[in-house]
Design an enzyme around this catalytic site. Structure first.
Site, PDB file in Angstrom:
ATOM      1  N   ALA A  68       2.355  -7.902  -4.700  1.00 35.39           N
ATOM      2  CA  ALA A  68       1.303  -6.869  -4.689  1.00 35.39           C
ATOM      3  C   ALA A  68       1.797  -5.535  -4.147  1.00 35.39           C
ATOM      4  O   ALA A  68       0.992  -4.643  -3.877  1.00 35.39           O
ATOM      5  CB  ALA A  68       0.113  -7.357  -3.863  1.00 35.39           C
ATOM      6  N   LEU A  72      -0.198  -2.565   2.465  1.00 29.86           N
ATOM      7  CA  LEU A  72      -0.970  -1.339   2.746  1.00 29.86           C
ATOM      8  C   LEU A  72      -1.483  -1.300   4.188  1.00 29.86           C
ATOM      9  O   LEU A  72      -1.770  -0.219   4.707  1.00 29.86           O
ATOM     10  CB  LEU A  72      -2.137  -1.229   1.758  1.00 29.86           C
ATOM     11  CG  LEU A  72      -1.706  -0.949   0.308  1.00 29.86           C
ATOM     12  CD1 LEU A  72      -2.866  -1.173  -0.656  1.00 29.86           C
ATOM     13  CD2 LEU A  72      -1.172   0.472   0.154  1.00 29.86           C
ATOM     14  N   GLY A 115       5.023  -1.438  -5.279  1.00 28.99           N
ATOM     15  CA  GLY A 115       6.365  -1.785  -4.800  1.00 28.99           C
ATOM     16  C   GLY A 115       6.899  -3.069  -5.416  1.00 28.99           C
ATOM     17  O   GLY A 115       8.122  -3.280  -5.430  1.00 28.99           O
ATOM     18  N   GLU A 118       8.611  -1.827  -8.289  1.00 31.69           N
ATOM     19  CA  GLU A 118       9.834  -1.143  -7.841  1.00 31.69           C
ATOM     20  C   GLU A 118      10.933  -2.171  -7.555  1.00 31.69           C
ATOM     21  O   GLU A 118      12.097  -1.970  -7.906  1.00 31.69           O
ATOM     22  CB  GLU A 118       9.532  -0.297  -6.599  1.00 31.69           C
ATOM     23  CG  GLU A 118       8.597   0.872  -6.916  1.00 31.69           C
ATOM     24  CD  GLU A 118       8.336   1.759  -5.717  1.00 31.69           C
ATOM     25  OE1 GLU A 118       7.697   1.289  -4.754  1.00 31.69           O
ATOM     26  OE2 GLU A 118       8.774   2.919  -5.728  1.00 31.69           O
ATOM     27  N   GLU A 138      -0.411   3.160  -6.936  1.00 29.24           N
ATOM     28  CA  GLU A 138      -0.201   4.267  -5.984  1.00 29.24           C
ATOM     29  C   GLU A 138      -1.059   5.471  -6.357  1.00 29.24           C
ATOM     30  O   GLU A 138      -1.610   6.158  -5.499  1.00 29.24           O
ATOM     31  CB  GLU A 138       1.276   4.697  -5.979  1.00 29.24           C
ATOM     32  CG  GLU A 138       2.225   3.735  -5.302  1.00 29.24           C
ATOM     33  CD  GLU A 138       2.787   2.675  -6.251  1.00 29.24           C
ATOM     34  OE1 GLU A 138       2.162   2.406  -7.304  1.00 29.24           O
ATOM     35  OE2 GLU A 138       3.838   2.103  -5.924  1.00 29.24           O
ATOM     36  N   ARG A 141      -4.415   5.092  -5.132  1.00 21.66           N
ATOM     37  CA  ARG A 141      -4.494   4.971  -3.666  1.00 21.66           C
ATOM     38  C   ARG A 141      -4.215   6.314  -2.982  1.00 21.66           C
ATOM     39  O   ARG A 141      -4.110   6.392  -1.758  1.00 21.66           O
ATOM     40  CB  ARG A 141      -3.499   3.944  -3.131  1.00 21.66           C
ATOM     41  CG  ARG A 141      -3.568   2.590  -3.764  1.00 21.66           C
ATOM     42  CD  ARG A 141      -4.382   1.567  -2.992  1.00 21.66           C
ATOM     43  NE  ARG A 141      -4.373   0.294  -3.708  1.00 21.66           N
ATOM     44  CZ  ARG A 141      -5.381  -0.150  -4.463  1.00 21.66           C
ATOM     45  NH1 ARG A 141      -6.488   0.548  -4.583  1.00 21.66           N
ATOM     46  NH2 ARG A 141      -5.285  -1.299  -5.094  1.00 21.66           N
TER      47      ARG A 141
HETATM   48  C1  1HE Z   1      -2.771  -6.997   0.470  1.00 24.63           C
HETATM   49  C2  1HE Z   1      -2.137  -6.315  -0.592  1.00 24.63           C
HETATM   50  C3  1HE Z   1      -1.309  -5.205  -0.263  1.00 24.63           C
HETATM   51  C4  1HE Z   1      -3.285  -7.927  -1.441  1.00 24.63           C
HETATM   52  N1  1HE Z   1      -1.188  -4.867   1.046  1.00 24.63           N
HETATM   53  N2  1HE Z   1      -2.629  -6.607   1.741  1.00 24.63           N
HETATM   54  N3  1HE Z   1      -0.493  -2.326  -3.942  1.00 24.63           N
HETATM   55  C5  1HE Z   1      -1.763  -2.339  -4.406  1.00 24.63           C
HETATM   56  O1  1HE Z   1      -2.477  -1.375  -4.333  1.00 24.63           O
HETATM   57  C6  1HE Z   1      -2.233  -3.656  -4.956  1.00 24.63           C
HETATM   58  C7  1HE Z   1      -3.292  -4.217  -4.047  1.00 24.63           C
HETATM   59  N4  1HE Z   1      -3.619  -5.584  -4.376  1.00 24.63           N
HETATM   60  C8  1HE Z   1      -4.411  -5.925  -5.433  1.00 24.63           C
HETATM   61  O2  1HE Z   1      -4.784  -5.115  -6.275  1.00 24.63           O
HETATM   62  C9  1HE Z   1      -4.813  -7.363  -5.528  1.00 24.63           C
HETATM   63  O3  1HE Z   1      -4.703  -7.934  -4.230  1.00 24.63           O
HETATM   64  C10 1HE Z   1      -3.941  -8.196  -6.515  1.00 24.63           C
HETATM   65  C11 1HE Z   1      -4.263  -7.776  -7.957  1.00 24.63           C
HETATM   66  C12 1HE Z   1      -2.445  -8.055  -6.247  1.00 24.63           C
HETATM   67  C13 1HE Z   1      -4.291  -9.701  -6.331  1.00 24.63           C
HETATM   68  O4  1HE Z   1      -5.691  -9.888  -6.433  1.00 24.63           O
HETATM   69  P1  1HE Z   1      -6.351 -11.229  -5.841  1.00 24.63           P
HETATM   70  O5  1HE Z   1      -7.801 -11.203  -6.199  1.00 24.63           O
HETATM   71  O6  1HE Z   1      -5.539 -12.402  -6.271  1.00 24.63           O
HETATM   72  O7  1HE Z   1      -6.154 -11.147  -4.233  1.00 24.63           O
HETATM   73  P2  1HE Z   1      -7.007 -10.303  -3.171  1.00 24.63           P
HETATM   74  O8  1HE Z   1      -8.262 -11.035  -2.819  1.00 24.63           O
HETATM   75  O9  1HE Z   1      -7.164  -8.884  -3.589  1.00 24.63           O
HETATM   76  O10 1HE Z   1      -6.031 -10.264  -1.919  1.00 24.63           O
HETATM   77  C14 1HE Z   1      -5.780 -11.428  -1.115  1.00 24.63           C
HETATM   78  C15 1HE Z   1      -5.377 -10.931   0.250  1.00 24.63           C
HETATM   79  O11 1HE Z   1      -4.158 -10.218   0.150  1.00 24.63           O
HETATM   80  C16 1HE Z   1      -6.384  -9.952   0.859  1.00 24.63           C
HETATM   81  O12 1HE Z   1      -6.324 -10.108   2.256  1.00 24.63           O
HETATM   82  P3  1HE Z   1      -7.446 -10.973   3.054  1.00 24.63           P
HETATM   83  O13 1HE Z   1      -7.013 -10.908   4.483  1.00 24.63           O
HETATM   84  O14 1HE Z   1      -8.764 -10.304   2.747  1.00 24.63           O
HETATM   85  O15 1HE Z   1      -7.374 -12.367   2.471  1.00 24.63           O
HETATM   86  C17 1HE Z   1      -5.804  -8.601   0.496  1.00 24.63           C
HETATM   87  O16 1HE Z   1      -6.208  -7.561   1.377  1.00 24.63           O
HETATM   88  C18 1HE Z   1      -4.309  -8.891   0.661  1.00 24.63           C
HETATM   89  N5  1HE Z   1      -3.487  -7.967  -0.100  1.00 24.63           N
HETATM   90  N6  1HE Z   1      -2.475  -6.917  -1.761  1.00 24.63           N
HETATM   91  C19 1HE Z   1      -1.847  -5.554   1.998  1.00 24.63           C
HETATM   92  N7  1HE Z   1      -0.628  -4.523  -1.197  1.00 24.63           N
HETATM   93  C20 1HE Z   1       7.492   1.728  -1.069  1.00 24.63           C
HETATM   94  S1  1HE Z   1       6.108   2.443  -1.589  1.00 24.63           S
HETATM   95  C21 1HE Z   1       5.239   1.305  -2.546  1.00 24.63           C
HETATM   96  C22 1HE Z   1       3.835   1.758  -2.688  1.00 24.63           C
HETATM   97  C23 1HE Z   1       2.935   0.667  -3.139  1.00 24.63           C
HETATM   98  O17 1HE Z   1       3.343  -0.444  -3.418  1.00 24.63           O
HETATM   99  S2  1HE Z   1       1.298   1.089  -3.196  1.00 24.63           S
HETATM  100  C24 1HE Z   1       0.577  -0.189  -4.094  1.00 24.63           C
HETATM  101  C25 1HE Z   1       0.096  -1.281  -3.199  1.00 24.63           C
END
Ligand code: 1HE
Length: 264
Positions: A68, A72, A115, A118, A138, A141
């Site tokens: 994912a 964040l 990422g 990436e 990104e 966000r």
């Molecule tokens: C996370 C993250 C994360 C999940 N950081 N905690 N990336 C994103 O913006 C993608 C964000 N994630 C999503 O869109 C979805 O989680 C998914 C499509 C990947 C998966 O969905 P799903 O329904 O299977 O899972 P969920 O219910 O959204 O997430 C499960 C848990 O993982 C939940 O935490 P919980 O404590 O409530 O159970 C989420 O908060 C956690 N979680 N993704 C932190 N990314 C070097 S620069 C790079 C810049 C980037 O990568 S920005 C893009 C970040």
């Protein structure tokens, strides 16, 4: 393939050595394998320190998703200076993946986003199963890529397509991802790891100098002018063909002892 060595480097990333293949597993499924700082540093450590017998590597993710992206929850407290250092830390780690000692195959499923894309882009070959989807959230966000995505992703799909992904939040499914060049292979759901291991096993039998040239010379030649590129190619070509292993392989073919090229 025998499992000869298994070591847990960090609670969220695991290294297993299967003969000549290193298998790296992101194991933080409850957070969809989001990459926090500890995980990035551990990944760098793994890719910098493979045992000598390793000839190829496969990276995959535990649970429903490959990765994912950035964790964040670690983003919130950072100022500009810390952000710069953080991005450079990712660059250093993913450079170890791309320009390390062995070719790396990414076995993709579920989310390959931010990422996570990436990281996949730093690998040499990407195998996607039917469940895979690619995105760069990104843009939505309010941030920008920071793990080398602006350099590596345009080399796969072009800057224009990458900009569309970030402007609009567009999500590519596995079929379209393979069509535009985000993945090299498209396989049935649940079989990406098997296909990646099959490819890694094949790649591990290449002459090490050929794999080295593909990893280190080819991407540099692609950045050079035609004149410089052709000169670098001649250097690399002469080095690979002068190795005893290359001479042996060519002799084996001429004596009818090596496999011919044949259609699949
Ligand atoms: C996370 C993250 C994360 C999940 N950081 N905690 N990336 C994103 O913006 C993608 C964000 N994630 C999503 O869109 C979805 O989680 C998914 C499509 C990947 C998966 O969905 P799903 O329904 O299977 O899972 P969920 O219910 O959204 O997430 C499960 C848990 O993982 C939940 O935490 P919980 O404590 O409530 O159970 C989420 O908060 C956690 N979680 N993704 C932190 N990314 C070097 S620069 C790079 C810049 C980037 O990568 S920005 C893009 C970040």
């Amino acid at each position: 393939m025998n499992t000869q060595h298994k070591a847990s480097i960090h609670e969220s990333i695991q290294l297993e050595i299967r003969g000549a293949i290193a298998v790296i597993r992101l194991c933080r499924p409850t957070k969809r394998n989001a990459l926090n700082d500890g995980l990035i540093l551990a990944m760098r450590d793994i890719f910098e320190n493979f045992p000598k017998k390793v000839r190829a590597a496969v990276i995959h993710g535990e649970g429903e998703h490959f990765c994912a992206g950035l964790d964040l929850s670690e983003l919130q407290e950072r100022d500009a200076g810390e952000g710069m250092k953080h991005s450079r830390m990712w660059h250093a780690a993913l450079d170890c993946v791309q320009f390390g000692t062995v070719p790396v195959i990414a076995a993709l499923h579920g989310a390959v986003v931010g990422g996570g894309l990436e990281l996949a882009s730093a690998c040499h070959i990407r195998v996607a199963d039917d469940s895979t989807f690619f995105a760069l959230p990104e843009g939505t966000r309010g941030i920008f890529v920071g793990g080398g995505g602006s350099v590596r992703v345009p080399k796969l799909i072009g800057a224009s397509r990458m900009a569309d992904m970030m402007f609009t939040g567009r999500v590519y499914n596995a079929v379209d991802g393979e069509r535009i060049g985000l993945a090299h292979y498209l396989v049935a759901a649940g079989t990406a790891l098997d296909k990646a291991l099959e490819l890694a096993t094949r790649i591990a039998t290449n002459a090490p100098m050929t794999n080295y040239a593909l990893m280190h010379a080819l991407p540099r030649i692609a950045e050079q002018s035609m004149d410089h590129g052709l000169f670098t190619e001649a250097l690399m070509s002469s080095i690979t063909q002068s190795a005893p292993e290359a001479k042996e392989r060519v002799r084996a073919f001429l004596e009818g002892k090596a496999a011919k090229v044949k259609k699949d």
